[in-house]
Write a protein that holds these residues in place. Structure first.
Motif, PDB file in Angstrom:
ATOM      1  N   HIS A  11       0.313  -0.967  -0.002  1.00 25.96           N
ATOM      2  CA  HIS A  11      -0.263  -0.199  -0.545  1.00 25.96           C
ATOM      3  C   HIS A  11       0.670   0.734  -0.131  1.00 25.96           C
ATOM      4  O   HIS A  11       2.076   0.969   0.458  1.00 25.96           O
ATOM      5  CB  HIS A  11      -0.697   0.826   1.349  1.00 25.96           C
ATOM      6  N   SER A 103     -12.026 -11.656   5.151  1.00 29.62           N
ATOM      7  CA  SER A 103     -11.778 -11.974   3.613  1.00 29.62           C
ATOM      8  C   SER A 103     -12.813 -11.401   2.813  1.00 29.62           C
ATOM      9  O   SER A 103     -12.906 -10.803   1.783  1.00 29.62           O
ATOM     10  CB  SER A 103     -10.659 -12.412   2.978  1.00 29.62           C
ATOM     11  N   MET A 106     -13.541  -7.650   3.415  1.00 25.09           N
ATOM     12  CA  MET A 106     -13.054  -6.557   2.930  1.00 25.09           C
ATOM     13  C   MET A 106     -13.768  -6.101   1.306  1.00 25.09           C
ATOM     14  O   MET A 106     -13.781  -5.708   1.072  1.00 25.09           O
ATOM     15  CB  MET A 106     -11.856  -6.860   3.576  1.00 25.09           C
ATOM     16  N   LYS A 107     -13.875  -7.443   1.007  1.00 23.93           N
ATOM     17  CA  LYS A 107     -14.561  -7.536  -0.515  1.00 23.93           C
ATOM     18  C   LYS A 107     -15.222  -7.233  -0.961  1.00 23.93           C
ATOM     19  O   LYS A 107     -15.880  -7.389  -2.444  1.00 23.93           O
ATOM     20  CB  LYS A 107     -14.008  -9.283  -0.783  1.00 23.93           C
ATOM     21  N   SER A 108     -16.575  -7.059   0.163  1.00 25.77           N
ATOM     22  CA  SER A 108     -18.142  -7.036  -0.101  1.00 25.77           C
ATOM     23  C   SER A 108     -18.707  -5.585  -0.460  1.00 25.77           C
ATOM     24  O   SER A 108     -20.139  -5.209  -0.807  1.00 25.77           O
ATOM     25  CB  SER A 108     -18.685  -7.035   0.942  1.00 25.77           C
ATOM     26  N   LEU A 110     -17.359  -1.075  -2.180  1.00 23.58           N
ATOM     27  CA  LEU A 110     -16.242   0.133  -2.891  1.00 23.58           C
ATOM     28  C   LEU A 110     -15.365   0.311  -0.836  1.00 23.58           C
ATOM     29  O   LEU A 110     -14.472   0.353  -0.802  1.00 23.58           O
ATOM     30  CB  LEU A 110     -17.176   0.875  -3.539  1.00 23.58           C
ATOM     31  N   LYS A 113     -13.109  -2.112   1.152  1.00 23.44           N
ATOM     32  CA  LYS A 113     -12.024  -1.793   0.352  1.00 23.44           C
ATOM     33  C   LYS A 113     -11.000  -1.101   0.593  1.00 23.44           C
ATOM     34  O   LYS A 113     -10.219  -0.807   0.978  1.00 23.44           O
ATOM     35  CB  LYS A 113     -12.862  -2.223  -1.269  1.00 23.44           C
ATOM     36  N   ALA A 116     -10.274  -1.810   3.301  1.00 29.99           N
ATOM     37  CA  ALA A 116      -8.962  -2.274   3.786  1.00 29.99           C
ATOM     38  C   ALA A 116      -7.985  -1.513   3.056  1.00 29.99           C
ATOM     39  O   ALA A 116      -6.594  -2.313   4.043  1.00 29.99           O
ATOM     40  CB  ALA A 116      -9.270  -3.990   2.891  1.00 29.99           C
ATOM     41  N   TYR A 117      -7.959  -0.598   2.410  1.00 30.48           N
ATOM     42  CA  TYR A 117      -6.773   0.364   2.017  1.00 30.48           C
ATOM     43  C   TYR A 117      -5.609   0.584   3.716  1.00 30.48           C
ATOM     44  O   TYR A 117      -4.683   0.659   2.966  1.00 30.48           O
ATOM     45  CB  TYR A 117      -6.817   0.871   1.450  1.00 30.48           C
ATOM     46  N   SER A 120      -5.595  -3.204   6.580  1.00 29.50           N
ATOM     47  CA  SER A 120      -6.807  -4.422   7.063  1.00 29.50           C
ATOM     48  C   SER A 120      -5.879  -5.746   6.435  1.00 29.50           C
ATOM     49  O   SER A 120      -5.136  -5.691   5.381  1.00 29.50           O
ATOM     50  CB  SER A 120      -8.103  -4.948   5.762  1.00 29.50           C
ATOM     51  N   SER A 122      -6.565  -9.022   5.973  1.00 25.06           N
ATOM     52  CA  SER A 122      -7.509 -10.066   5.337  1.00 25.06           C
ATOM     53  C   SER A 122      -7.289 -11.326   5.535  1.00 25.06           C
ATOM     54  O   SER A 122      -5.911 -12.272   5.179  1.00 25.06           O
ATOM     55  CB  SER A 122      -8.084  -9.664   3.826  1.00 25.06           C
TER      56      SER A 122
END
Length: 268
Positions: A11, A103, A106-108, A110, A113, A116-117, A120, A122
């Protein structure tokens, strides 16, 4: 610091800093205006080492709990004791704070996500997926990612792995403690379930008393304490042991929670 420096999960820190700033500004009112967050023990944060710190906490919403902790940690590091007054503390946030999350959560969408940046770690849950019970092997890459985060800074984890109260502590957390020997700091939160929806994104009710108690680091005999002993101690420290219920069952607690909240006016 180079403007586009990356670590440890690729990141870009400059982008991460701005995400934390913006999310911090947007969420600040949730703990200062719409609802009041009472904090206890935040002076402990200032005395912690820079890396290899593991926060263990009970869990009430997907995101509001973590957001509150990030506020409290950054405020404490800027000299505010048990207070989130003056949001200027978020302008230079601590960037090496991470939180363990499923995970699939955190992908569910925008917004998850973007969260997460912000920090997270995950992982793939071994016991549940898409609302169904499963039985999967632990992914070693998940364990190594938690180690990577501990090596870089602080990690927040919710060892019950669910927002449902009084569920068992997952043994994986104790294995991580035994293996990597972090400083373990318990946190007990309350009121978030009443104030927010399950995801912690929408305000469900205003003027709810929220609390966060940061306890002193646990004294753990990493070599001699067993996994089961560590699990039991965490359960007690984050007040998810059945004894914490006294004579009130989880079902009764849910029925009486509004009345119990009124009785806790001594926080004000």
């Amino acid at each position: 610091m180079p403007i586009f420096k990356k670590k440890p999960f690729g990141h870009i820190l400059y982008i991460k800093k701005w995400i934390i700033r913006i999310l911090g500004i947007v969420s600040h009112g949730r703990y200062r205006r719409f609802n009041k967050l009472q904090i206890e023990g935040s002076e402990i944060i200032r005395d912690l080492p820079e890396t290899n710190v593991l926060f263990v906490s009970n869990h009430q919403t997907y995101f509001a709990d973590v957001a509150a902790m990030l506020h409290v940690f950054n405020a404490a590091l800027k000299g505010r004791v048990d207070s989130l007054k003056n949001i200027g503390y978020i302008w230079h946030p601590k960037l090496n704070v991470y939180f363990v999350a499923a995970s699939e959560t955190m992908k569910s969408g925008l917004l998850p996500k973007i969260f997460a940046y912000a920090g997270s770690v995950s992982i793939q849950r071994t016991w549940r997926s898409k609302g169904q019970n499963v039985n999967r092997q632990v992914k070693m890459s998940d364990i190594s990612n938690i180690k990577k985060a501990l090596d870089d800074g602080w990690v927040i984890t919710f060892p019950q792995g669910t927002t449902t109260p009084f569920k068992p502590i997952r043994r994986g957390t104790a294995h991580i403690i035994k293996t990597y020997k972090p400083v373990v700091v318990p946190i007990v939160i309350d009121g978030f379930r009443r104030a927010f929806d399950k995801k912690g994104l929408l305000i469900k009710k205003r003027n709810v008393l929220q609390s966060m108690v940061i306890k002193k680091p646990m004294k753990i005999d990493y070599e001699n304490e067993t996994i089961d002993e560590i699990v039991k101690r965490i359960e007690i420290e984050i007040e998810q042991d059945p004894s914490s219920l006294k004579v009130i069952t989880p079902k009764e607690y849910k029925r009486l929670e509004d009345e119990l909240n009124k009785q806790r006016k001594f926080w004000k």
